[in-house]
Design an enzyme around this catalytic site. Structure first.
Site, PDB file in Angstrom:
ATOM      1  N   ASP A 428      42.081  40.369  38.436  1.00 15.94           N
ATOM      2  CA  ASP A 428      41.445  40.912  37.224  1.00 15.94           C
ATOM      3  C   ASP A 428      42.138  40.320  35.991  1.00 15.94           C
ATOM      4  O   ASP A 428      43.183  39.669  36.095  1.00 15.94           O
ATOM      5  CB  ASP A 428      41.574  42.449  37.256  1.00 15.94           C
ATOM      6  CG  ASP A 428      40.762  43.144  36.171  1.00 15.94           C
ATOM      7  OD1 ASP A 428      39.814  42.544  35.641  1.00 15.94           O
ATOM      8  OD2 ASP A 428      41.087  44.313  35.868  1.00 15.94           O
ATOM      9  N   GLU A 431      40.337  36.206  32.409  1.00 13.32           N
ATOM     10  CA  GLU A 431      39.466  35.397  31.521  1.00 13.32           C
ATOM     11  C   GLU A 431      40.252  34.297  30.805  1.00 13.32           C
ATOM     12  O   GLU A 431      39.637  33.246  30.553  1.00 13.32           O
ATOM     13  CB  GLU A 431      38.768  36.310  30.504  1.00 13.32           C
ATOM     14  CG  GLU A 431      37.714  37.212  31.116  1.00 13.32           C
ATOM     15  CD  GLU A 431      38.311  38.310  32.002  1.00 13.32           C
ATOM     16  OE1 GLU A 431      39.455  38.708  31.731  1.00 13.32           O
ATOM     17  OE2 GLU A 431      37.645  38.735  32.949  1.00 13.32           O
ATOM     18  N   ASP A 506      32.933  45.344  33.576  1.00 12.87           N
ATOM     19  CA  ASP A 506      32.864  46.752  33.161  1.00 12.87           C
ATOM     20  C   ASP A 506      31.486  47.129  32.623  1.00 12.87           C
ATOM     21  O   ASP A 506      31.269  47.239  31.416  1.00 12.87           O
ATOM     22  CB  ASP A 506      33.946  47.028  32.116  1.00 12.87           C
ATOM     23  CG  ASP A 506      35.340  46.795  32.689  1.00 12.87           C
ATOM     24  OD1 ASP A 506      35.462  46.696  33.925  1.00 12.87           O
ATOM     25  OD2 ASP A 506      36.292  46.700  31.899  1.00 12.87           O
TER      26      ASP A 506
HETATM   27  O1  MIG Z   1      41.472  46.689  31.026  1.00 12.94           O
HETATM   28  O2  MIG Z   1      42.491  47.534  36.299  1.00 12.94           O
HETATM   29  O3  MIG Z   1      37.137  45.334  35.006  1.00 12.94           O
HETATM   30  O4  MIG Z   1      37.424  47.057  37.171  1.00 12.94           O
HETATM   31  O5  MIG Z   1      39.381  49.029  36.965  1.00 12.94           O
HETATM   32  C1  MIG Z   1      40.934  47.270  32.168  1.00 12.94           C
HETATM   33  C2  MIG Z   1      41.806  48.438  35.496  1.00 12.94           C
HETATM   34  C3  MIG Z   1      41.453  46.557  33.378  1.00 12.94           C
HETATM   35  C4  MIG Z   1      39.232  46.048  34.144  1.00 12.94           C
HETATM   36  C5  MIG Z   1      38.385  45.882  35.355  1.00 12.94           C
HETATM   37  C6  MIG Z   1      38.215  47.201  36.021  1.00 12.94           C
HETATM   38  C7  MIG Z   1      39.564  47.769  36.392  1.00 12.94           C
HETATM   39  C8  MIG Z   1      40.429  47.890  35.149  1.00 12.94           C
HETATM   40  N1  MIG Z   1      40.538  46.581  34.489  1.00 12.94           N
END
Ligand code: MIG
Length: 828
Positions: A428, A431, A506
């Site tokens: 995660d 980007e 999200d």
């Molecule tokens: O800034 O890890 O899209 O699925 O639960 C949020 C916490 C960070 C974004 C992800 C989301 C995840 C969340 N992450």
């Protein structure tokens, strides 16, 4: 001159948001590509040159042409992150150069390049013009940007661009056109007009009168596509730096375009079966007692599930590769106990190690020179999750995934997680996302080593997430070579399908977001990302009980099937909405599990051909106009039409069925196609239609995927004069299939007035399924047959044991499954 002012404004649109740092270009000189001298042929490539740059045209294969334009002073595109080594040697085209144009030709495509000014036009083998540079604009260059304008015909439909919101047909609304930017962005709570999102795939498909071609712009800088917005009859592509390098991909079948695009950029790997089961997630399940309770609930309530997910609260202060030992005192025991309940666990690993001396990832990264740097060579630091930690918050540092050495290192860090049995990894914030900056990402002058070709973040930004998944994927493969890895990623780029499944970030818990998920999955699928699925129930906010159920139902055939929600929301598990909804939710997930053999078979095909299992109607019915703009129906494989209910409080659902005979999947009731039907629906309804001639592969209900192996294989055979389908199976878990340990069989049927003949033949492989039954359910009989023969032996109808016929015309024939071929002859 007036004209170039207008063009400057047009270029300006390419830097819509989050500061691409391109404002200097308006003071720089803009030029057109201009006239070219007679070309030279260098091997397979035709090279055009003038005092402003060099353009090259080459055939990659019979159906794919690569066009490049390198303006003087720009960096040549020497290594592609997206394109994989091609199996076949490039073809040698026939080249004919005249005084004003050059013709370059393969058996499938003809390219005419006009010299003065330089313009490229593509024709199919019948001489139909498929695509051409706009005669008056062509290619322009200013600052570091280049832009090409192409013709956009009124009846062309545009699909793809990977993860984009809005309708399936990317022309946008009837008037006004649409434009899309490629710049991976963390966009929580996005809606139908947010752009860009997390993933960049600069690929699109053009379809006109049922015939398609594709264009893949192989450039990782910020790119921008304008589809009739700037001017209704123009489509343009612009790049923020580097070489203008694109591939023209001939179809004409839409499936062929995606097949050829993924031949170029690679395909998803065959996932393990459990990865296709139901996944339960939330941000975050902790402490461990909570995770255990979730597991217990699934098993106690008989709701099938395979995987539980650990989000960032399992980590110590949000530090990748650590455990919060207060919340999770004995992770190894937890994972082992859950495994005994037949659960697997996936854990999140973000891209942002904390800056903290003594933390092994930071120390090793510093020692190995693994972190990205500022222009002055100092290490780039920025706040992300570790800056929000309760204990000693601090900024983060960031691995330079453009360096293979760093990818190897990062991959090796997963060892302790795999050692305790973590089954898959969720990447995660890649980007990459950073907090408290205007752009939400790295400074553009952050330096990347890029394996000996140092560059800055403008070039690497869009591939940062993909390179992270490459590191994760190969780490997992090295650490556990016998097992198929599951990696899920939020950010990626064209070709990233080779390393990870993706989910569109999200989303909101809203009906709009549910409806939006369908064209989004299809757009990603036809752009190479076949393993996709949105957060079921929506991430931001809380769904109503009805929305949660409808979302779950709509995702029964979603390649990736995971419920997830954000921090602080109410419970969002299948049982969180009262008894009635629990039953509805259970039924939806049960359906998923009964169809897992079918889903696995189609996902395996996707891994072989690149053609996504979940696909738009037009991929199956390109000549059917009704399919061209349909954003809410989809096909799963070639034979299931999905028509989920996407509106609250409704008791009807209109479904357009393309030409042919269709069957309701549950009742096998017949529907005639080429028309719209109005179905009566209840909260239970999951409208799915089966195409004539289909073979549908299911098994009895299980609670987790490992239990499927010895269950009887049921094959539902729907009427058609002639049809066939290949069915694939293997151990569903390991890499043994790569060494031939799989079984591929062909099921086929021929029907006429007097007979139904069904054949089951082995095509390849020696995989021996567990001892089990093979139950054929042959639909569409009228009354009892005269005789049923298997391999020439007539079955005794009288004792009723060998087969049965129901009043709805379904003949059920239980057999012992085996590798040997079978021929079943039914005399009507
Ligand atoms: O800034 O890890 O899209 O699925 O639960 C949020 C916490 C960070 C974004 C992800 C989301 C995840 C969340 N992450």
């Amino acid at each position: 001159m007036i004209r170039s002012v207008a063009l400057v404004l047009v270029f300006g649109m390419a830097c819509s948001r989050s500061g691409s740092g391109t404002s200097e270009f308006t003071t720089q000189q803009m030029w057109a590509i201009g006239n070219m001298q007679r070309p030279k042929q260098q091997g397979n490539t035709v090279v055009f040159q003038n005092d402003r740059g060099v353009a090259r045209v080459a055939f990659v294969n019979e159906n794919v042409v690569r066009v490049r334009y390198l303006p003087n002073g720009e960096k040549e595109h020497l290594r592609s992150f997206a394109v994989v080594d091609q199996k076949n040697a490039p073809v040698s085209p026939r080249v004919t150069t005249g005084s004003s144009s050059t013709e370059i030709q393969s058996s499938a495509l003809r390219v005419i390049v006009h010299h003065e000014p330089f313009r490229v036009e593509f024709f199919d083998h019948k001489g139909r013009s498929l695509d051409t540079d706009d005669p008056s604009r062509g290619v322009f260059h200013v600052g570091h940007q280049s832009k090409v304008w192409k013709r956009l015909l009124p009846d062309e439909h545009i699909y793809g661009f990977g993860e984009k919101s809005g309708p399936l047909d990317k022309r946008g609304m009837q008037l006004g056109g649409a434009s899309y930017t490629m710049w991976n962005s963390d966009t929580p709570g996005y809606d139908g007009s947010t752009d860009p999102l997390y993933i960049s795939v600069p690929f699109f498909m053009v379809m006109r009168e049922g015939r398609s071609h594709g264009i893949f712009l192989d450039n990782t800088y910020r790119t921008h596509f304008d589809i009739g917005k700037e001017q209704p009859d123009l489509l343009s592509m612009s790049i923020g730096g580097g070489e203008l390098d694109y591939y023209f991909i001939q179809g004409p079948e839409p499936k062929k375009v995606t097949e050829r695009y993924t031949e170029l950029t690679g395909r998803m790997q065959l996932p393990p079966m459990w990865a296709l089961g139901f996944h339960q997630c939330r941000y975050s399940y902790y402490p461990e007692a909570k995770l255990r309770a979730i597991a217990d609930n699934f098993r106690k309530r008989n709701i099938p599930a395979d995987t539980l997910w650990l989000d960032i609260h399992y980590l110590q202060d949000y530090k990748p590769f650590t455990w919060d030992t207060k919340r999770f005192p004995d992770p190894a025991k937890l994972i082992a106990d859950l495994r005994k309940q037949n659960f697997r666990v996936v854990s999140i690993i973000d891209a942002h190690p904390k800056k903290e001396v003594g933390y092994h990832v930071y120390d090793q990264g510093i020692a190995g020179g693994h972190f990205v740097t500022n222009k002055d060579g100092s290490i780039y630091e920025a706040p992300v999750w570790p800056s929000m930690a309760e204990n000693s918050p601090a900024d983060s540092v960031f691995p330079d995934f453009s360096s293979s050495k760093t990818r190897d290192w990062w991959g090796s860090l997963y060892k302790p997680l795999l050692d305790i049995g973590i089954a898959g990894i969720w990447n995660d914030m890649n980007e990459p996302a950073v907090f408290n900056t205007a752009t939400g990402t790295f400074a553009l002058d952050v330096q990347h080593k890029n394996d000996g070709r140092p560059t800055d973040h403008r070039e690497i930004h869009n591939v940062y997430g993909m390179l992270m998944t490459q590191a994760t994927h190969s780490g997992l493969k090295q650490l556990r070579p016998e097992m198929r890895p599951l990696v899920l990623s939020r950010a990626s780029f064209a070709g990233g399908q080779r390393y990870a499944a993706v989910w569109p970030g999200d989303n909101q818990s809203s009906w709009n977001a549910l409806r939006q998920s369908i064209p989004m999955h299809m757009g990603l699928g036809l752009s190479g990302f076949a393993f996709v699925g949105s957060d079921v129930g929506g991430f931001m906010g809380a769904p109503t009980s009805e929305l949660f159920t409808r979302w779950l139902q709509s995702a029964v055939f979603s390649p990736f099937f995971r419920a997830h929600t954000t921090f602080g929301t109410p419970d969002q598990e299948p049982w969180s909405y009262g008894k009635d909804h629990e039953a509805l939710n259970r039924a939806a997930i049960e359906m998923r599990y009964r169809f897992l053999p079918h889903i696995y078979n189609e996902m395996r095909l996707a891994s072989q051909t690149g053609i996504p299992a979940l696909r738009p109607l037009f991929m199956e019915f390109p000549l059917d106009e009704q399919s061209w703009r349909n954003s809410e129906l989809s096909m799963f494989g070639d034979s299931l039409l999905l028509a989920p209910v996407l509106w609250p409080g409704v008791n009807t659902r209109e479904v357009y069925l393309p030409e042919g005979t269709w069957f309701d999947l549950q009742s096998t009731t017949t529907y005639e196609g080429a028309q719209t039907h109005t179905l009566q629906v209840t909260l239970k309804s999951i409208p799915i239609f089966v195409r004539e001639g289909a073979f549908i592969f299911t098994k009895d209900q299980v609670q987790f995927s490992d239990a499927l192996a010895d269950k009887a294989l049921r094959v539902d055979i729907f009427p058609a004069n002639d049809s066939s389908k290949e069915y694939y199976e293997d151990d569903a878990l390991s890499m043994a299939y790569k060494a031939g340990d799989y079984l591929l069989r062909r099921f086929s049927q021929h029907r006429d007035k007097e007979h139904i003949d069904i054949k089951i033949e082995k095509i390849e492989g020696e995989f021996q399924p567990k001892t089990r039954q093979l139950i054929l359910q042959i639909h569409g009989l009228q009354g009892s047959p005269k005789t049923v023969q298997i391999n020439g032996k007539i079955l005794d109808k009288k004792n009723g044991k060998s087969f049965s016929v129901e009043s709805n015309g379904t003949l059920t024939l239980p057999l012992k499954d085996s590798l040997e071929s079978k021929e079943i002859k039914i005399q009507l």
